[in-house]
Motif scaffolding. Structure first.
Motif, PDB file in Angstrom:
ATOM      1  N   LEU A 142      41.143  29.355  52.859  1.00 29.88           N
ATOM      2  CA  LEU A 142      40.610  30.254  52.869  1.00 29.88           C
ATOM      3  C   LEU A 142      39.119  30.180  53.473  1.00 29.88           C
ATOM      4  N   GLY A 143      38.471  29.247  53.470  1.00 25.68           N
ATOM      5  CA  GLY A 143      37.136  29.120  54.263  1.00 25.68           C
ATOM      6  C   GLY A 143      36.514  27.645  53.540  1.00 25.68           C
ATOM      7  N   TYR A 144      35.193  27.785  53.273  1.00 26.36           N
ATOM      8  CA  TYR A 144      34.312  26.683  53.076  1.00 26.36           C
ATOM      9  C   TYR A 144      33.365  27.014  51.956  1.00 26.36           C
ATOM     10  N   THR A 145      33.075  25.928  51.158  1.00 27.66           N
ATOM     11  CA  THR A 145      31.620  26.361  50.446  1.00 27.66           C
ATOM     12  C   THR A 145      30.442  26.153  51.203  1.00 27.66           C
TER      13      THR A 145
ATOM     14  N   LEU B 276      38.766  38.784  49.414  1.00 29.81           N
ATOM     15  CA  LEU B 276      39.049  38.157  48.205  1.00 29.81           C
ATOM     16  C   LEU B 276      39.264  39.080  46.976  1.00 29.81           C
ATOM     17  N   SER B 277      40.430  38.666  46.145  1.00 29.19           N
ATOM     18  CA  SER B 277      40.563  39.557  45.059  1.00 29.19           C
ATOM     19  C   SER B 277      39.530  39.350  43.921  1.00 29.19           C
TER      20      SER B 277
ATOM     21  N   MET C  71      32.444  37.455  42.225  1.00 24.89           N
ATOM     22  CA  MET C  71      31.316  38.287  41.527  1.00 24.89           C
ATOM     23  C   MET C  71      30.930  39.200  42.749  1.00 24.89           C
ATOM     24  N   TRP C  72      30.719  38.919  43.972  1.00 28.41           N
ATOM     25  CA  TRP C  72      29.945  39.717  44.975  1.00 28.41           C
ATOM     26  C   TRP C  72      30.379  39.095  46.366  1.00 28.41           C
TER      27      TRP C  72
ATOM     28  N   VAL D  84      30.493  36.157  53.144  1.00 31.44           N
ATOM     29  CA  VAL D  84      30.037  35.488  52.153  1.00 31.44           C
ATOM     30  C   VAL D  84      30.100  36.061  50.665  1.00 31.44           C
ATOM     31  N   ALA D  85      30.835  34.941  49.800  1.00 30.14           N
ATOM     32  CA  ALA D  85      31.148  35.566  48.728  1.00 30.14           C
ATOM     33  C   ALA D  85      30.411  34.594  47.445  1.00 30.14           C
ATOM     34  N   GLY D  86      30.066  35.252  46.464  1.00 30.60           N
ATOM     35  CA  GLY D  86      29.824  34.696  45.275  1.00 30.60           C
ATOM     36  C   GLY D  86      30.750  34.249  44.215  1.00 30.60           C
ATOM     37  N   LEU D  87      31.193  33.254  43.876  1.00 32.51           N
ATOM     38  CA  LEU D  87      32.419  32.902  42.748  1.00 32.51           C
ATOM     39  C   LEU D  87      31.881  32.316  41.568  1.00 32.51           C
TER      40      LEU D  87
END
Length: 108
Positions: free
Chosen positions: A28-31, A47-48, A70-71, A82-85
């Motif tokens: 998927l990617g990386y942190t 992302l779902s 979340m965003w 960029v995503a906040g999980l």
């Protein structure tokens, strides 16, 4: 012009670390950073919004836990976001994250 402020609502300490992340469909990617209750990641695909299993390739054996997006915010590079999980870890998963985070803090 519009001015807006984003509050820092983080309750959990974060460790800056780049670790590969995967979902059932593959890489998927990386942190960018990780806490006991979530992570900020760079994703190479959408992302779902629903909860999904996420594997973080942390040492020694990796960790799979339930994550919820979340965003999201597009990056300047096409296809990257960029995503906040948010995580809901079990006690065992939380202990694994704590050990890994402590090791990262000592190494930096």
């Amino acid at each position: 012009t519009h001015e807006f402020h984003i509050s820092n609502r983080r309750r959990w300490a974060r460790v800056q670390a780049q670790a590969p992340v995967q979902v059932d469909q593959g890489p998927l990617g990386y942190t960018l950073d990780v806490s006991l209750r979530g992570a900020r990641i760079v994703a190479r695909r959408p992302l779902s919004q629903a909860s999904f299993p996420l594997r973080i390739e942390i040492e020694p054996e990796g960790l799979t836990l339930e994550a919820e997006c979340m965003w999201t915010q597009p990056l300047g590079t096409p296809g990257l976001t960029v995503a906040g999980l948010r995580f809901q870890p079990t006690e065992q998963q939380q202990r694994s994250l704590e050990r890994w985070m402590e090791g990262r803090k000592r190494a930096s």
